[in-house]
Enzyme design. Structure first.
Site, PDB file in Angstrom:
ATOM      1  CB  CYS A 377      -0.922  -0.019   1.221  1.00 19.02           C
ATOM      2  SG  CYS A 377      -1.852   1.507   1.462  1.00 19.02           S
ATOM      3  CB  CYS A 380       1.312   1.332   4.361  1.00 21.28           C
ATOM      4  SG  CYS A 380      -0.376   0.788   4.736  1.00 21.28           S
TER       5      CYS A 380
END
Length: 457
Positions: A377, A380
């Protein structure tokens, strides 16, 4: 999406038209590149002349997409021959957006349209104008755009002297959706159904009147979904004028361009932009589903922010976006084989058993801060530095900092037991409370996270 168009003998309906030629306008020099087109009259490829922009009246036709003509395109007498677009994509991999745009317009003439959303893809229109060739522009009016976007449409039409061809959703389908599920059902059950009615189906109708279309997709534009976009391809999802698989070609001239370079180009060329950009909006869609992004956030975090990152597509480009999760590794457990993140001696990696035990403890000896993440991600990845720095600051303070990989087989558990909504989710486990507290903000810088911890420990 908007089209500036001209007449074409390939259109299935009978069109009677006339055009009024304007003064010859030479195509601009761009470095050593000067756009030219083939002369209508000659069979020889060596005979070429500069494009002459002309004015033309609106013409009637049976195609779903009406022509709002501002320039006359060269007429094509026979169907465009087939081409190996994978090979062409490799040949154009290092070409400039201007060269790619010129190639697309030269090849498809009046049977190609530029998809315009009212955001930074106005760059496509600027590139098209710089080629000196005629072009069409079309846009999807969902009925729920920001007022600023509608004003921007009008500004673009006046700036370039074009008429954007608007496609609208079917009124009966919209009425049925709203009556059955309300005006804001997408907040509860996902945006795909609303996008299908308001965007995908109108686009499908628009593309049935074309043989090719031009989009503003970029590889850096959406987390995990657009990293392999070619500059040209046979569209895998939609059909063109002739119907059937392979009947539509999709061009992505800015696929290899980074967002900051697009903006540098727009500023250098003094191109009009949507006023929402100055208020923090980057990726602009419908008003209820778009909001500004915060510093350090990826541009797509402003779209459908209440959903998981893997859902941040509306369906217009579903055929050539890769799956959000990379291929699984060899152990068959469904977890993507990608490099881990938040690697620090101050960040404790929690297993499923470890996080379960932490949840069960009603009286912990130390408070915990834990990030639920997926290493693939981009959101993230973007907060990795600040989270590791926070862990260093909290070392020895009595607050333990951890991480729990919550994708793959762990996602259902995390959604049910750990309040996972989207990646990343940050939880604080107080010392004397059984229920974790979810970090409510999308500000993930060190100071904001530290303020959250200090308020609760």
């Amino acid at each position: 999406m908007a089209l500036a168009s001209t007449s074409s003998s390939l259109i299935h309906s009978s069109i009677s038209s006339h055009s009024i030629a304007s003064n010859d306008l030479p195509a601009p020099w761009i470095g050593s590149f000067r756009p030219v087109v083939q002369s209508k009259a000659g069979n020889s490829h060596s005979q070429r002349c500069l494009v002459k922009p002309v004015c033309a009246e609106r013409k009637k036709r049976d195609s779903v997409v009406p022509l709002a003509a501002t320039r006359a395109a060269p007429e094509v007498a026979e169907k465009i021959e087939s081409e190996d677009y994978e090979k062409l994509a490799k040949e154009l991999e290092n070409a400039s957006p201007l060269e790619i745009m010129d190639k697309a317009l030269e090849r498809f003439g009046n049977d190609i349209g530029i998809a315009f959303s009212g955001a930074e893809d106005v760059a496509l229109i600027e590139y098209a104008q710089l080629t000196g060739r005629p072009f069409r522009v079309f846009s999807l009016d969902t009925g729920r755009l920001n007022p600023e976007t509608y004003q921007f449409f009008d500004t673009v039409e006046k700036h370039y002297g074009i008429h954007i061809e608007y496609m609208f959703p079917d009124a009966v389908e919209v009425q049925a959706l709203v009556r059955n599920k309300g005006l804001f059902s997408f907040y509860e059950d996902g945006h795909q159904e609303c996008c299908r009615v308001r965007k995908v189906r109108p686009l499908r109708r628009a593309l049935k009147g074309l043989r090719a279309w031009i989009t503003g997709q970029r590889k850096d534009q959406s987390p995990g979904t657009r990293a392999e976009i070619p500059v040209v391809q046979v569209d895998p999802s939609f059909e063109g004028m002739d119907g059937g698989n392979g009947s539509l070609v999709k061009w992505n001239p800015v696929a290899n361009v980074e967002g900051r370079d697009i903006w540098n180009f727009l500023q250098a060329m003094n191109v009009p932009v949507n006023s929402l950009h100055s208020r923090g909006y980057i990726s602009i869609g419908c008003e209820p589903c778009t909001r500004p992004v915060l510093p350090g956030q990826h541009e797509r975090e402003g779209r459908w922010w209440w959903e998981d990152a893997e859902a941040k597509e509306c369906g217009l480009h579903k055929g050539n976006i890769k799956q959000e999760l990379p291929p699984v590794n060899g152990n068959g457990n469904g977890i993507a084989a990608v490099a881990d993140i938040f690697n620090s001696q101050n960040v404790i990696a929690l297993s499923r058993t470890g996080i379960e035990n932490l949840v069960r403890l009603g009286n912990r000896s130390d408070p915990w801060l834990v990030v639920l993440y997926a290493p693939w991600c981009r959101f993230c990845q973007a907060m990795e530095g600040s989270y590791v720095e926070l862990a260093e600051k909290l070392a020895g303070s009595g607050v333990k900092v951890g991480k729990f990989r919550a994708d793959g087989d762990q996602k259902a558990f995390a959604e049910q037991e750990l309040q996972l909504g989207s990646f990343p989710t940050i939880l604080f486990f107080p010392k004397n409370s059984s229920r974790p507290i979810k970090y409510p903000s999308e500000k993930r810088d060190v100071n904001s996270l530290m303020a959250f911890v200090n308020a609760l420990r």
